[in-house]
Enzyme design. Structure first.
Site, PDB file in Angstrom:
ATOM      1  N   HIS A  42     -24.248  -9.077 -10.596  1.00 52.24           N
ATOM      2  CA  HIS A  42     -25.153 -10.108 -10.076  1.00 52.24           C
ATOM      3  C   HIS A  42     -25.481  -9.746  -8.630  1.00 52.24           C
ATOM      4  O   HIS A  42     -24.617  -9.332  -7.866  1.00 52.24           O
ATOM      5  CB  HIS A  42     -24.470 -11.474 -10.148  1.00 52.24           C
ATOM      6  N   CYS A  56     -26.268 -18.762 -11.756  1.00 53.38           N
ATOM      7  CA  CYS A  56     -26.444 -17.297 -11.708  1.00 53.38           C
ATOM      8  C   CYS A  56     -25.845 -16.581 -12.915  1.00 53.38           C
ATOM      9  O   CYS A  56     -26.173 -15.428 -13.175  1.00 53.38           O
ATOM     10  CB  CYS A  56     -25.842 -16.733 -10.427  1.00 53.38           C
ATOM     11  N   ASN A  93     -31.490 -12.755  -4.164  1.00 50.86           N
ATOM     12  CA  ASN A  93     -30.676 -13.344  -5.234  1.00 50.86           C
ATOM     13  C   ASN A  93     -31.582 -14.160  -6.155  1.00 50.86           C
ATOM     14  O   ASN A  93     -31.979 -15.269  -5.815  1.00 50.86           O
ATOM     15  CB  ASN A  93     -29.584 -14.225  -4.616  1.00 50.86           C
TER      16      ASN A  93
END
Ligand code: ACO
Length: 324
Positions: free
Chosen positions: A251, A113, A281
């Site tokens: 994020h 990520c 996500n």
């Protein structure tokens, strides 16, 4: 002194929307559980023929257009992704051809990520040292292709998308500083069960395909602690205060993590860009997707001070402080 600044942003999402109600049909889960624990209402999922490079191409084209930059001007291309089209050639090489970039350097960065923030960090260094004037930086993922859709622990979280920026050399910052970190002690908390060297662990309920495996609750606690440290480090290295920030672009893993970060930074949620409710996500794509959304809808304006941060598998984590 040479600095780097963002000249233009772009993003792209697959058309297919999967809502929490859709997932209720196949999983022992509920819209209420997913909303309350994650903040996610729906997510985008790529079609079979929409690979990571397909999504990335569209995001990059929009960023190039926004920056009024011809592909021939690009000196370096970096893409953060953990779901490359192929093991090799790199997704960056595929995009060098698709986008008609010159035969400049092109590389994939795998930091889960945090991939986009890692890529941005490298791009900034190339510009500062004078080796590149314009760098195309992308974060793109098709995580849906490594999600076990029969496991509620992960199927409700992950998604697909792409975001990109053109960074260019400038006399004023731009990127004030960027920071990257990693700690492999935590590798088992968030991982995949497949790799080239280690091979494949056949998962019976996922057609033998690789899958994301996560101990979510433990990841959550380390993420909040670690992100708290990196935003302090980032502000501290620039002698800036929390109150100087105009926008947090975090994020997009979980709304509860995002809210905790806003609280740590004494920021009202009006100054936090949130897309997790609609995007889920999307790993390395989530930060540039959120950035592009807020730039295009006019929330982020030239001169604003932005804090970007991300945390992901590895663990890896990264941040950037940017005068937009
Ligand atoms: N629907 C309903 N119930 C569920 C679901 C679901 N989708 N998933 C788990 N549960 C159940 C669990 O089985 C457990 O049940 P039990 O109490 O009977 O044992 C209960 O809900 C609580 O489970 P927890 O895992 O403790 O739930 P938590 O509140 O921690 O939320 C979540 C889980 C959303 C995964 C959260 O921990 C999280 O967001 N973690 C961080 C994720 C992250 O930041 N990842 C890093 C980036 S990703 C990357 O790098 C690719």
């Amino acid at each position: 002194m040479i600095y780097s600044r963002i000249a233009g942003t772009g993003s792209h999402l697959p058309d297919k929307v999967v809502t929490n109600h859709d997932l209720e049909q196949t999983l022992d889960t509920s819209d209420q559980w997913i909303r309350e624990r994650t903040g996610i209402c729906e997510r985008r999922v790529a079609a079979d023929n929409e690979t990571t490079s397909v999504l990335a191409e569209q995001a990059c084209l929009k960023a190039l257009e926004a920056a009024a930059c011809d592909p021939s001007e690009i000196d370096l291309f970096i893409i953060g992704t953990t779901t490359p089209d192929l093991i090799f050639p790199s997704t960056a090489c595929l995009l060098q051809k698709k986008l008609g970039l010159p035969d400049c350097g092109a590389m994939d960065v795998n930091a889960a990520c945090s991939g986009f923030l890692y890529a941005l960090n490298i791009a900034d260094k190339y510009i500062r040292c004078g080796d590149a004037k314009k760098v195309l930086v992308c974060g793109a993922e098709t995580l849906s292709k490594i999600v076990n859709w029969s496991k509620r622990e992960t199927a409700v979280l992950f998604a697909d998308g792409a975001g990109a920026v053109v960074l260019e050399a400038a006399g004023e910052p731009g990127i004030l500083s960027s920071h990257i970190h990693a700690n492999g002690d935590y590798m088992d908390l968030l991982t995949t069960n497949a790799g080239v060297s280690v091979g494949w662990e056949e998962t019976k309920d996922n057609g033998g395909k690789p899958e994301i495996q996560m101990r979510g609750n433990e990841v959550f606690k380390v993420a909040v602690r670690t992100l708290g440290r990196i935003v302090e480090e980032t502000l501290g290295s620039n002698n800036l205060q929390k109150s100087d920030l105009n926008w947090l672009i975090p994020h997009q893993a979980n709304l509860r993590i995002i809210t905790a970060m806003a609280k740590m930074l004494d920021m009202s949620m009006d100054h936090v860009v949130v897309t997790v409710d609609r995007h889920g996500n999307s790993s390395a794509a989530s930060v540039p997707l959120a950035l592009d959304e807020a730039v295009r809808d006019g929330r982020i304006k030239r001169g604003d001070l932005l804090m970007l941060e991300a945390f992901g598998g590895g663990f890896t984590w990264g941040s950037a402080l940017i005068r937009y």
